[in-house]
Design a protein around this motif. Structure first.
Motif, PDB file in Angstrom:
ATOM      1  N   VAL A   9       0.835  -1.202   0.000  1.00 21.09           N
ATOM      2  CA  VAL A   9       0.000   0.000   0.000  1.00 21.09           C
ATOM      3  C   VAL A   9       0.868   1.249   0.000  1.00 21.09           C
ATOM      4  O   VAL A   9       0.662   2.173  -0.800  1.00 21.09           O
ATOM      5  N   VAL A  10       1.852   1.270   0.892  1.00 25.62           N
ATOM      6  CA  VAL A  10       2.700   2.460   1.002  1.00 25.62           C
ATOM      7  C   VAL A  10       3.458   2.690  -0.303  1.00 25.62           C
ATOM      8  O   VAL A  10       3.467   3.808  -0.845  1.00 25.62           O
ATOM      9  N   ILE A  11       4.066   1.636  -0.848  1.00 26.80           N
ATOM     10  CA  ILE A  11       4.833   1.789  -2.088  1.00 26.80           C
ATOM     11  C   ILE A  11       3.932   2.286  -3.219  1.00 26.80           C
ATOM     12  O   ILE A  11       4.255   3.235  -3.942  1.00 26.80           O
ATOM     13  N   CYS A  12       2.781   1.646  -3.339  1.00 25.32           N
ATOM     14  CA  CYS A  12       1.830   2.004  -4.393  1.00 25.32           C
ATOM     15  C   CYS A  12       1.424   3.472  -4.289  1.00 25.32           C
ATOM     16  O   CYS A  12       1.420   4.209  -5.277  1.00 25.32           O
ATOM     17  N   SER A  13       1.098   3.908  -3.075  1.00 21.84           N
ATOM     18  CA  SER A  13       0.672   5.294  -2.875  1.00 21.84           C
ATOM     19  C   SER A  13       1.796   6.261  -3.210  1.00 21.84           C
ATOM     20  O   SER A  13       1.598   7.240  -3.939  1.00 21.84           O
ATOM     21  N   VAL A  14       2.986   5.980  -2.673  1.00 22.12           N
ATOM     22  CA  VAL A  14       4.104   6.909  -2.864  1.00 22.12           C
ATOM     23  C   VAL A  14       4.465   7.007  -4.343  1.00 22.12           C
ATOM     24  O   VAL A  14       4.692   8.107  -4.871  1.00 22.12           O
ATOM     25  N   VAL A  15       4.475   5.875  -5.040  1.00 24.43           N
ATOM     26  CA  VAL A  15       4.802   5.902  -6.471  1.00 24.43           C
ATOM     27  C   VAL A  15       3.771   6.735  -7.227  1.00 24.43           C
ATOM     28  O   VAL A  15       4.116   7.619  -8.028  1.00 24.43           O
ATOM     29  N   ALA A  16       2.486   6.483  -6.962  1.00 20.48           N
ATOM     30  CA  ALA A  16       1.440   7.226  -7.667  1.00 20.48           C
ATOM     31  C   ALA A  16       1.546   8.713  -7.391  1.00 20.48           C
ATOM     32  O   ALA A  16       1.464   9.541  -8.304  1.00 20.48           O
ATOM     33  N   GLU A  17       1.744   9.055  -6.115  1.00 20.67           N
ATOM     34  CA  GLU A  17       1.835  10.474  -5.760  1.00 20.67           C
ATOM     35  C   GLU A  17       3.065  11.123  -6.378  1.00 20.67           C
ATOM     36  O   GLU A  17       3.018  12.274  -6.829  1.00 20.67           O
ATOM     37  N   ALA A  18       4.159  10.373  -6.434  1.00 20.14           N
ATOM     38  CA  ALA A  18       5.390  10.909  -7.025  1.00 20.14           C
ATOM     39  C   ALA A  18       5.189  11.213  -8.503  1.00 20.14           C
ATOM     40  O   ALA A  18       5.608  12.272  -8.997  1.00 20.14           O
ATOM     41  N   VAL A  19       4.549  10.300  -9.207  1.00 19.54           N
ATOM     42  CA  VAL A  19       4.294  10.525 -10.633  1.00 19.54           C
ATOM     43  C   VAL A  19       3.441  11.782 -10.825  1.00 19.54           C
ATOM     44  O   VAL A  19       3.740  12.638 -11.669  1.00 19.54           O
ATOM     45  N   LEU A  20       2.382  11.897 -10.037  1.00 15.37           N
ATOM     46  CA  LEU A  20       1.513  13.072 -10.140  1.00 15.37           C
ATOM     47  C   LEU A  20       2.300  14.351  -9.840  1.00 15.37           C
ATOM     48  O   LEU A  20       2.179  15.356 -10.552  1.00 15.37           O
ATOM     49  N   ALA A  21       3.124  14.297  -8.802  1.00 13.26           N
ATOM     50  CA  ALA A  21       3.891  15.483  -8.405  1.00 13.26           C
ATOM     51  C   ALA A  21       4.870  15.875  -9.504  1.00 13.26           C
ATOM     52  O   ALA A  21       5.054  17.067  -9.788  1.00 13.26           O
ATOM     53  N   LEU A  22       5.460  14.873 -10.147  1.00 12.76           N
ATOM     54  CA  LEU A  22       6.440  15.171 -11.190  1.00 12.76           C
ATOM     55  C   LEU A  22       5.802  15.896 -12.384  1.00 12.76           C
ATOM     56  O   LEU A  22       6.472  16.661 -13.076  1.00 12.76           O
ATOM     57  N   VAL A  23       4.537  15.632 -12.623  1.00  7.85           N
ATOM     58  CA  VAL A  23       3.845  16.363 -13.693  1.00  7.85           C
ATOM     59  C   VAL A  23       3.439  17.754 -13.210  1.00  7.85           C
ATOM     60  O   VAL A  23       3.556  18.744 -13.938  1.00  7.85           O
ATOM     61  N   LEU A  24       2.944  17.807 -11.977  1.00  3.66           N
ATOM     62  CA  LEU A  24       2.380  19.067 -11.475  1.00  3.66           C
ATOM     63  C   LEU A  24       3.442  20.116 -11.162  1.00  3.66           C
ATOM     64  O   LEU A  24       3.258  21.310 -11.444  1.00  3.66           O
ATOM     65  N   ILE A  25       4.564  19.679 -10.571  1.00  4.96           N
ATOM     66  CA  ILE A  25       5.551  20.658 -10.081  1.00  4.96           C
ATOM     67  C   ILE A  25       6.062  21.590 -11.184  1.00  4.96           C
ATOM     68  O   ILE A  25       5.964  22.822 -11.033  1.00  4.96           O
ATOM     69  N   PRO A  26       6.574  21.043 -12.312  1.00  6.25           N
ATOM     70  CA  PRO A  26       7.076  21.966 -13.348  1.00  6.25           C
ATOM     71  C   PRO A  26       6.007  22.936 -13.829  1.00  6.25           C
ATOM     72  O   PRO A  26       6.242  24.145 -14.000  1.00  6.25           O
ATOM     73  N   ARG A  27       4.783  22.398 -14.003  1.00  7.94           N
ATOM     74  CA  ARG A  27       3.693  23.228 -14.495  1.00  7.94           C
ATOM     75  C   ARG A  27       3.354  24.331 -13.501  1.00  7.94           C
ATOM     76  O   ARG A  27       3.133  25.480 -13.899  1.00  7.94           O
ATOM     77  N   LEU A  28       3.287  23.969 -12.215  1.00  8.07           N
ATOM     78  CA  LEU A  28       2.903  24.958 -11.205  1.00  8.07           C
ATOM     79  C   LEU A  28       4.025  25.975 -10.987  1.00  8.07           C
ATOM     80  O   LEU A  28       3.761  27.136 -10.661  1.00  8.07           O
ATOM     81  N   ILE A  29       5.292  25.535 -11.184  1.00  6.44           N
ATOM     82  CA  ILE A  29       6.395  26.493 -11.092  1.00  6.44           C
ATOM     83  C   ILE A  29       6.212  27.580 -12.157  1.00  6.44           C
ATOM     84  O   ILE A  29       6.355  28.776 -11.883  1.00  6.44           O
ATOM     85  N   ILE A  30       5.837  27.143 -13.362  1.00  6.27           N
ATOM     86  CA  ILE A  30       5.619  28.120 -14.441  1.00  6.27           C
ATOM     87  C   ILE A  30       4.453  29.043 -14.098  1.00  6.27           C
ATOM     88  O   ILE A  30       4.541  30.268 -14.204  1.00  6.27           O
ATOM     89  N   ILE A  31       3.332  28.427 -13.668  1.00 10.61           N
ATOM     90  CA  ILE A  31       2.138  29.235 -13.375  1.00 10.61           C
ATOM     91  C   ILE A  31       2.394  30.196 -12.218  1.00 10.61           C
ATOM     92  O   ILE A  31       2.031  31.373 -12.273  1.00 10.61           O
ATOM     93  N   GLU A  32       3.003  29.673 -11.142  1.00  8.21           N
ATOM     94  CA  GLU A  32       3.210  30.499  -9.954  1.00  8.21           C
ATOM     95  C   GLU A  32       4.376  31.479 -10.146  1.00  8.21           C
ATOM     96  O   GLU A  32       4.451  32.499  -9.467  1.00  8.21           O
ATOM     97  N   GLY A  33       5.318  31.107 -11.016  1.00 12.34           N
ATOM     98  CA  GLY A  33       6.500  31.939 -11.184  1.00 12.34           C
ATOM     99  C   GLY A  33       7.413  31.898  -9.972  1.00 12.34           C
ATOM    100  O   GLY A  33       8.124  32.849  -9.669  1.00 12.34           O
ATOM    101  N   ASP A  34       7.366  30.779  -9.233  1.00 13.90           N
ATOM    102  CA  ASP A  34       8.148  30.681  -7.988  1.00 13.90           C
ATOM    103  C   ASP A  34       8.470  29.206  -7.774  1.00 13.90           C
ATOM    104  O   ASP A  34       7.555  28.377  -7.627  1.00 13.90           O
ATOM    105  N   ILE A  35       9.783  28.874  -7.763  1.00  9.60           N
ATOM    106  CA  ILE A  35      10.177  27.470  -7.704  1.00  9.60           C
ATOM    107  C   ILE A  35       9.697  26.784  -6.421  1.00  9.60           C
ATOM    108  O   ILE A  35       9.095  25.710  -6.448  1.00  9.60           O
ATOM    109  N   LEU A  36       9.938  27.436  -5.271  1.00 12.99           N
ATOM    110  CA  LEU A  36       9.578  26.807  -4.000  1.00 12.99           C
ATOM    111  C   LEU A  36       8.065  26.613  -3.879  1.00 12.99           C
ATOM    112  O   LEU A  36       7.582  25.550  -3.492  1.00 12.99           O
ATOM    113  N   ARG A  37       7.333  27.675  -4.227  1.00 10.16           N
ATOM    114  CA  ARG A  37       5.873  27.583  -4.178  1.00 10.16           C
ATOM    115  C   ARG A  37       5.372  26.473  -5.099  1.00 10.16           C
ATOM    116  O   ARG A  37       4.505  25.670  -4.742  1.00 10.16           O
ATOM    117  N   GLY A  38       5.901  26.458  -6.324  1.00 11.15           N
ATOM    118  CA  GLY A  38       5.473  25.453  -7.295  1.00 11.15           C
ATOM    119  C   GLY A  38       5.750  24.044  -6.782  1.00 11.15           C
ATOM    120  O   GLY A  38       4.925  23.133  -6.924  1.00 11.15           O
TER     121      GLY A  38
END
Ligand SMILES: [K+]
Ligand SMILES: [K+]
Lengths: 461, 461
Positions: free
Chosen positions: B146-175
């Motif tokens: 369960v833990v591995i499955c959750s962490v992997v899924a969340e990591a994949v989602l985060a890897l897509v979201l972070i770059p995009r949100l960095i661009i939108i927010e204009g702030d690396i830490l916030r993104g």
């Protein structure tokens, strides 16, 4: 034997034979057709110019709605029954109620006969045989019993109401007519009123109110229960499981409804807040009885608090006893589902009550009825919201009232355009005839597949 | 072996042993206690002055509500998550979501293990034995999975979201922080947002919206389904009945929800009426996915038509897949009841799907879950109407959203006095842990009475 008697006897034989033929083929489908035909007949009668007070033909959607409402013993109406129709029109409506009520009791009792042991048809199998091989005597005697039982009950109610209404109205003919109308309307749980201002004129008269309550209550218990009560009175040990459950849940809901109504509306000036304590209590009990399926109201439901309307929704949806003129999913359906829940919570293999196991099949029929009812109500509510632009409250109340053939109203029916009236007409028909024949079809089903698949267990919850 | 590893290993053994002990006695009751304890812990963390943006302790009812909402992965909140809490407070909330999500998946999967054959515990009986004799290895490996499955899924989602949100927010830490927050919030179906204006700032960004949708959708399928999809991919013949039903109903409801949303809101200027056609379609799909249990919203639900809110009510109540972070009665529960209805209507002795008979027991568990859910929602709606004086619509919407741990809001939660917040807190707890452990208790029940009463058949319908 005089000629008149012979003719009556022959007509009677013909009816018995026709009923036998119908029940032999596909009883549920025939019931649907018969009810549709009866509604069509009463619609065309109400379309006659002599049916309205003005002498002009009414709108078709109004005539259809009122005919459906009368035959399904609902009591909802887009027009004021007292003002819109002539005396002839009102007699048509009353006849519709009587025919609808008798039809429902007869058909439902035929079904009941196949699941209980208390109508002379000893077992479910025997009952099916009895019908399918055309033992007309039993069907005929059932119809006779239903008619006699209804007429006696209505006569007793009328005998109490007529003198009282003569005094209140100060007019012998009016009192007579109103007494008969309310007696039939009450016992058949129809909820139609022929005072222009509803029951407001008699709302301080305990004799009228209590007579209506008794009539509605007795009518809502259902024919199998009434017959059994007649036979065994209060020898509770001799009661069938069905009778015990019906009496228990009906009593429970009556008390719960009255207590909650009193608590929530006690100081509400728009409803019972200005009444004396005695009247408050009387009206709370009256409101609770009418939620079963009676549909008479002294206080306008739309004036009640939203919380009271929500509780009314829940109690209307459950409705009254099986094989009664009350609608809804029925109190025994509620009981079966509640008992299934209880058995699960306690870890019992079977659900049971009063030393009887409730077959898994009964649970599944019950669930199907509830699922069907909930779907009807959801679709109708959705349609009425779209048609009227109202928010959730009144469309839901009106839909449940129509489905459960209860007849309490939030006032929405009077405001509906024709499309909305057609929706509610369909719902009254579906709620009354659909649920009854659906349950009938399930219960007296003969063909069942014999093979079984291996079990598969999806995860629940 | 280095000392650190030994300590980790010992801690792991201790946890495994503790879980084994708990599941051995009364797993459902222990689950209730554990969840209550976890909520108490997170409430006290949120009560700390450093948790709020102002540095003052928050109101107790707000802290309790948000902690319950986080641990039950609901997403309702009486305060603005972005403005009311400090970064530390937001981290507490995110940790609550993660702990709650993992706890739900673990516990629910333990139950699932006892009814499916796809987690290495071959039969229901073996599963019970496996747990009750303390085969810690299997429980331990389940938690690990369960833990591995959750962490992997969340990591994949985060890897897509972070770059995009960095661009939108204009702030690396916030993104970075927002990407992680939304990834965890989405996969756990939590629906918490940390933009002050909700998702309005990103509502035109298809990458963010579709990533959230995928995260919520995958999370709502449930752990047993995910595991099986991972193993068998699209070899549909190898799927379990549970997986087939979950995929079918989820897809069906997704399409129905999106189509109805689009039809009803297409020209509604307060919601999607002013958008481009592409955006209208995208937002309709988004809204439909979030009704499952995601709880994110681009358009304020209270601005929607009443008919849309009613459909949302129905879809929220059903919720997502079993043993998932989605709530509600679950799509398989709906399927079991629908199949029972279908079997009755067709006159089949057993209900079945995909060549598998569904045991009568499953129908009864399903009915019990629905009855319990409907009762919770009814009581909560009643309480909220009384507390707020509102009419039916918003109290019902908010109650169903809390029960189904969905998190969509009619705006009522923000307006509620403390008493109303306690009601919804209780409902989130009951809807999440109550339904789960109730179903668990029913499913892994060991003691069943052996005797049977003779059958009694009340009349249904
Ligand atoms: K009625
Ligand atoms: K949620």
């Amino acid at each position: 034997m005089p000629q008149g008697d012979a003719a009556t006897s022959t007509a009677w034989e013909t009816i018995k034979r026709a009923v036998g033929r119908l029940t032999r083929s596909s009883p549920p489908r025939m019931a649907l057709l018969i009810f549709a035909a009866v509604i069509a007949l009463f619609t065309s009668l109400l379309m006659m110019p002599w049916s309205t007070a003005t002498g002009e033909s009414p709108e078709f959607h109004d005539a259809l709605f009122v005919a459906t409402s009368a035959v399904s013993v609902t009591g909802l109406s887009p027009v004021n029954t007292a003002e819109h129709w002539s005396l002839a029109g009102q007699i048509v409506i009353l006849t519709g109620i009587q025919v609808g009520g008798l039809g429902i009791l007869t058909l439902a009792s035929l079904v009941a006969a196949s699941v209980t042991h208390h109508l002379g048809l000893r077992t479910r199998l025997v009952a099916q045989e009895g019908i399918s091989t055309g033992k007309l005597g039993e069907v005929g005697s059932l119809i006779k019993t239903v008619v006699i039982c209804s007429v006696v009950a209505e006569a007793v109610l009328a005998l109490v109401l007529i003198p009282r209404l003569i005094i209140i109205e100060g007019d012998i003919l009016r009192g007579f007519w109103h007494g008969i109308f309310y007696a039939i309307s009450a016992f058949n749980n129809a909820g139609f009123v022929i005072h222009a201002d509803g029951l407001a004129g008699v709302n301080h008269d305990p004799i009228v109110l209590w007579t209506l309550m008794v009539g509605v209550f007795v009518g809502s218990l259902g024919f199998p229960v009434l017959l059994l009560l007649w036979r065994y009175r209060w020898h509770i040990k001799s009661w069938s499981l069905h009778t015990k459950l019906t009496m228990e849940i009906t009593t429970l809901f009556l008390v719960v409804g009255a207590v909650l109504y009193a608590i929530l509306e006690w100081n509400h000036l728009d409803t019972i807040g200005t009444m004396t304590t005695g009247e408050k209590i009387q009206n709370s009990i009256f409101a609770s009885v009418m939620m079963r399926s009676g549909g008479f109201s002294v206080v306008e439901n739309v004036m009640e608090h939203s919380e009271t309307m929500l509780i009314t929704n829940a109690l209307m949806f459950v409705g009254g006893g099986s094989a009664s003129t009350a609608g809804g999913i029925k109190v025994t359906t509620f009981a079966v589902i509640f008992l299934a829940f209880l058995a699960e919570a306690r870890g019992h293999e079977d659900s049971s009550a009063h030393g009887r196991t409730i077959p898994a099949q009964a649970v599944r029929v019950g669930v199907s009825v509830v699922a069907m009812g909930a779907t009807f109500v959801l679709l109708s509510t959705l349609a009425l919201i779209i048609i009227t632009g109202e928010d959730l409250e009144r469309p839901l109340f009106e839909s449940i009232s129509a489905f459960a053939t209860c007849g309490l109203t939030s006032g929405l029916t009077e405001e509906l355009p024709p499309s909305g009236l057609y929706v509610l007409s369909a719902l009254m028909f579906a709620g009354r005839v659909g649920i009854m024949t659906f349950a009938a079809a399930l219960t007296i089903r003969q063909s069942r597949i014999r093979y079984r698949y291996p079990e598969g267990r999806p995860i629940i919850g």
